[in-house]
Scaffold this motif. Sequence first.
Motif, mmCIF file in Angstrom:
data_model
loop_
_atom_site.group_PDB
_atom_site.id
_atom_site.type_symbol
_atom_site.label_atom_id
_atom_site.label_comp_id
_atom_site.label_asym_id
_atom_site.label_seq_id
_atom_site.Cartn_x
_atom_site.Cartn_y
_atom_site.Cartn_z
ATOM 1 N N SER A 118 27.335 72.049 24.362
ATOM 2 C CA SER A 118 27.233 73.383 24.967
ATOM 3 C C SER A 118 26.854 73.169 26.417
ATOM 4 O O SER A 118 27.008 72.092 26.959
ATOM 5 C CB SER A 118 26.189 74.224 24.236
ATOM 6 O OG SER A 118 24.899 73.696 24.432
ATOM 7 N N GLY A 119 26.320 74.200 27.029
ATOM 8 C CA GLY A 119 25.746 74.028 28.352
ATOM 9 C C GLY A 119 24.374 73.393 28.203
ATOM 10 O O GLY A 119 23.991 72.937 27.122
ATOM 11 N N MET A 120 23.624 73.357 29.270
ATOM 12 C CA MET A 120 22.288 72.780 29.220
ATOM 13 C C MET A 120 21.359 73.719 28.453
ATOM 14 O O MET A 120 21.706 74.863 28.150
ATOM 15 C CB MET A 120 21.758 72.561 30.640
ATOM 16 C CG MET A 120 22.620 71.638 31.479
ATOM 17 S SD MET A 120 22.750 69.969 30.795
ATOM 18 C CE MET A 120 21.223 69.274 31.397
ATOM 19 N N SER A 121 20.168 73.223 28.133
ATOM 20 C CA SER A 121 19.188 74.059 27.447
ATOM 21 C C SER A 121 17.954 74.213 28.339
ATOM 22 O O SER A 121 17.761 73.462 29.290
ATOM 23 C CB SER A 121 18.801 73.444 26.092
ATOM 24 O OG SER A 121 18.210 72.180 26.266
ATOM 25 N N LEU A 122 17.153 75.220 28.017
ATOM 26 C CA LEU A 122 15.904 75.476 28.721
ATOM 27 C C LEU A 122 14.769 75.353 27.716
ATOM 28 O O LEU A 122 14.800 75.979 26.662
ATOM 29 C CB LEU A 122 15.908 76.881 29.324
ATOM 30 C CG LEU A 122 16.970 77.129 30.385
ATOM 31 C CD1 LEU A 122 17.066 78.615 30.703
ATOM 32 C CD2 LEU A 122 16.659 76.346 31.640
ATOM 33 N N MET A 123 13.773 74.523 28.050
ATOM 34 C CA MET A 123 12.649 74.277 27.151
ATOM 35 C C MET A 123 11.347 74.611 27.860
ATOM 36 O O MET A 123 11.166 74.283 29.028
ATOM 37 C CB MET A 123 12.628 72.807 26.735
ATOM 38 C CG MET A 123 11.462 72.440 25.832
ATOM 39 S SD MET A 123 11.460 70.692 25.387
ATOM 40 C CE MET A 123 12.823 70.660 24.236
ATOM 41 N N PHE A 124 10.445 75.274 27.128
ATOM 42 C CA PHE A 124 9.109 75.515 27.658
ATOM 43 C C PHE A 124 8.411 74.163 27.839
ATOM 44 O O PHE A 124 8.434 73.325 26.943
ATOM 45 C CB PHE A 124 8.269 76.333 26.670
ATOM 46 C CG PHE A 124 8.739 77.747 26.486
ATOM 47 C CD1 PHE A 124 8.477 78.708 27.443
ATOM 48 C CD2 PHE A 124 9.428 78.122 25.341
ATOM 49 C CE1 PHE A 124 8.890 80.020 27.263
ATOM 50 C CE2 PHE A 124 9.843 79.423 25.148
ATOM 51 C CZ PHE A 124 9.577 80.381 26.116
ATOM 52 N N VAL A 125 7.791 73.954 28.997
ATOM 53 C CA VAL A 125 7.010 72.729 29.205
ATOM 54 C C VAL A 125 5.568 73.044 29.582
ATOM 55 O O VAL A 125 4.810 72.156 29.910
ATOM 56 C CB VAL A 125 7.655 71.788 30.245
ATOM 57 C CG1 VAL A 125 8.943 71.211 29.707
ATOM 58 C CG2 VAL A 125 7.871 72.472 31.577
#
Length: 115
Positions: free
Chosen positions: A39-46
């Motif tokens: 898919s496209g990139m992902s966003l993760m809480f850091v």
Amino acid sequence: MAGETLERGDIIRLPNGHHSYDDKSKPLDLMICEPPQDSGMSLMFVSGWDAGVTLAYLPKESRGLQFRNSIDVSWLIENWSDWFAYEGSAEKLERITLEGVLVMRRQEYRIDAAT
């Protein structure tokens, strides 16, 4: 930043008071990650309570043209509210604007271990 890309490891920082995911008195950081699927990139809480939890898997259309493992900034700006830019309850959603959102490039920040 229009015309640019955000790459794996870059951080999107939501400013104080502009999110419902955690303590509103602190900024909230989202890291751009490579997804496990195609898919496209992902966003993760850091940061915050949900650190380590993936917020979203972006669609393939979000990819940068020159670098496959990136997010096209123009796409992100145009689609901001479709992916993670609302806060509040299901009864009353409020838009999170781009004002005050910061980007930290992976080459520019460093996390030091406490000694």
